[in-house]
Scaffold this active site. Structure first.
Site, PDB file in Angstrom:
ATOM      1  N   ASP A 155      -5.177  13.575  20.958  1.00  0.00           N
ATOM      2  CA  ASP A 155      -4.435  13.562  19.707  1.00  0.00           C
ATOM      3  C   ASP A 155      -4.891  14.791  18.894  1.00  0.00           C
ATOM      4  O   ASP A 155      -5.058  15.854  19.501  1.00  0.00           O
ATOM      5  CB  ASP A 155      -4.612  12.231  18.972  1.00  0.00           C
ATOM      6  CG  ASP A 155      -3.449  11.962  18.028  1.00  0.00           C
ATOM      7  OD1 ASP A 155      -2.307  12.200  18.422  1.00  0.00           O
ATOM      8  OD2 ASP A 155      -3.678  11.536  16.888  1.00  0.00           O
ATOM      9  N   ASP A 163      -4.271  13.522  26.221  1.00  0.00           N
ATOM     10  CA  ASP A 163      -4.758  14.448  25.175  1.00  0.00           C
ATOM     11  C   ASP A 163      -5.670  13.685  24.216  1.00  0.00           C
ATOM     12  O   ASP A 163      -5.749  12.470  24.257  1.00  0.00           O
ATOM     13  CB  ASP A 163      -3.560  15.013  24.398  1.00  0.00           C
ATOM     14  CG  ASP A 163      -2.686  13.897  23.836  1.00  0.00           C
ATOM     15  OD1 ASP A 163      -1.763  13.465  24.543  1.00  0.00           O
ATOM     16  OD2 ASP A 163      -2.965  13.411  22.727  1.00  0.00           O
TER      17      ASP A 163
HETATM   18  N1  LIG Z   1      -1.270  12.005  20.987  1.00  0.00           N
HETATM   19  C1  LIG Z   1      -0.218  11.240  21.246  1.00  0.00           C
HETATM   20  N2  LIG Z   1       0.380  10.548  20.249  1.00  0.00           N
HETATM   21  C2  LIG Z   1       1.446   9.763  20.503  1.00  0.00           C
HETATM   22  N3  LIG Z   1       1.982   9.614  21.716  1.00  0.00           N
HETATM   23  C3  LIG Z   1       1.429  10.281  22.731  1.00  0.00           C
HETATM   24  N4  LIG Z   1       1.729  10.324  24.036  1.00  0.00           N
HETATM   25  C4  LIG Z   1       0.862  11.142  24.639  1.00  0.00           C
HETATM   26  N5  LIG Z   1      -0.023  11.653  23.746  1.00  0.00           N
HETATM   27  C5  LIG Z   1       0.312  11.117  22.542  1.00  0.00           C
END
Ligand SMILES: Nc1ncnc2[nH]cnc12
Ligand SMILES: CSC[C@H]1O[C@H](OP(=O)(O)O)[C@H](O)[C@@H]1O
Length: 293
Positions: free
Chosen positions: A209, A207
């Site tokens: 974030d 992703d």
């Molecule tokens: N955006 C994110 N922040 C922290 N851990 C994650 N693991 C997968 N995506 C994450």
């Protein structure tokens, strides 16, 4: 001889293709290991697989006993750890689905045990180069052979969690030049260094974030969907690394990971805590006198 430890992250709770597969319950004086460790042979190499969250993803990032996990792998003779982790991305070009071979960390975790050492037996290891360049080279070679796009280099921000970041935090970490974010690789990498185990991590981007205007907030369902699409590639990478490490590893690590404790202990032998020294039998037995550990 080399033994490859594989720490499976979110979405990776098992590996396939092992010959002579067994599940071993390893006891550690440091606490509860996340799960049974599956051992076997892969590409001529002994392999030990441990899902860091346990099967069924029972353990939160802050609830994992990282010391017990690393100690247990060391007790099984593990010389090299390949960590496979899900992560968020701080860079447009590191899109979901990208594999990143992390080479630096910023540790923002604060509620975890981070060292095997402490009062009574103090040690300071170097974390200037927190991952093993030699193991990294093998990962790059393996990815190349599989035709798997792997981005070499990147800074992983380890956050405490379990909540995802606020937008302000996400922007802050981006302004620091971080590339990816996750919740587990610290203190894991620090402990592997203290245990003189080569460590490399392949962070699988799931992703953006929450900083990216074209993408919404992070959601577990999206992460799981991306992970499921990438888990097979992660497993294939492990299979491709194993024979390369088998060929490379009779020689010591030229990056020095396996001698990280050579100049690290500072407590005078006469002032050392015998109980702590005994617990360090697996991690630091090489540098403690036989009477101590
Ligand atoms: N955006 C994110 N922040 C922290 N851990 C994650 N693991 C997968 N995506 C994450
Ligand atoms: C399920 S999303 C958050 C979770 O995923 C990552 O775990 P791992 O590094 O074990 O793959 C991240 O660090 C969080 O723990």
């Amino acid at each position: 001889m080399a033994v490859l430890g594989v720490l499976g992250g979110s979405g990776l709770y098992d590996i396939d293709g092992l010959e002579d597969r067994r599940a071993v319950a390893v006891e550690s004086p440091w606490g509860e290991v996340s799960d049974e460790i599956v051992t076997g042979r892969l590409g001529g190499l002994d392999v030990a697989f441990l899902p860091r969250h346990g099967r069924g993803h029972r353990l939160a990032p802050g609830g994992i006993d990282y010391r017990a996990n690393i100690d247990a792998l060391k007790r099984l003779g593990v010389t090299d750890i390949l960590s496979l982790s899900a992560c968020g991305s701080f860079r447009e070009e590191l899109a979901p689905g990208t594999f990143v071979l992390v080479d630096q960390f910023i540790d923002r975790t604060f509620a975890r045990e981070k060292s095997f050492f402490g009062n009574g037996l103090v040690a300071h290891v170097s974390m200037a180069e927190p991952v093993c360049g030699r193991l990294g080279d093998l990962v790059v070679q393996a990815a190349g052979a599989l035709g798997l796009a792997l981005h070499r280099g990147g800074t992983y921000l380890a956050m405490e969690g379990p909540q995802f970041s606020s937008r302000a935090e996400s922007e802050l970490y981006r302004s620091w030049g971080c590339d990816v974010i996750g919740m587990t690789n610290m203190p894991e990498a620090k402990l592997a260094r203290e245990a003189e185990i080569c460590y490399a991590t392949v962070a699988m981007v799931t992703d953006y974030d929450c900083w990216h205007d074209d993408h919404g907030a992070v959601e577990v369902a999206t992460i799981v969907e991306v992970l499921n699409r990438n888990a097979d590639a992660g497993r294939a990478l492990v299979k491709a690394v194993a024979p390369l490490l088998a060929a490379e590893r009779p020689a010591a690590c030229h990056k020095g990971c396996d001698h990280a404790l050579d100049h690290a202990l500072i407590t005078a032998p006469a002032a050392r805590d015998k109980g702590l020294a005994a617990k360090l039998d697996a991690v630091a037995g090489r540098v403690l006198s036989p009477r101590e550990s």
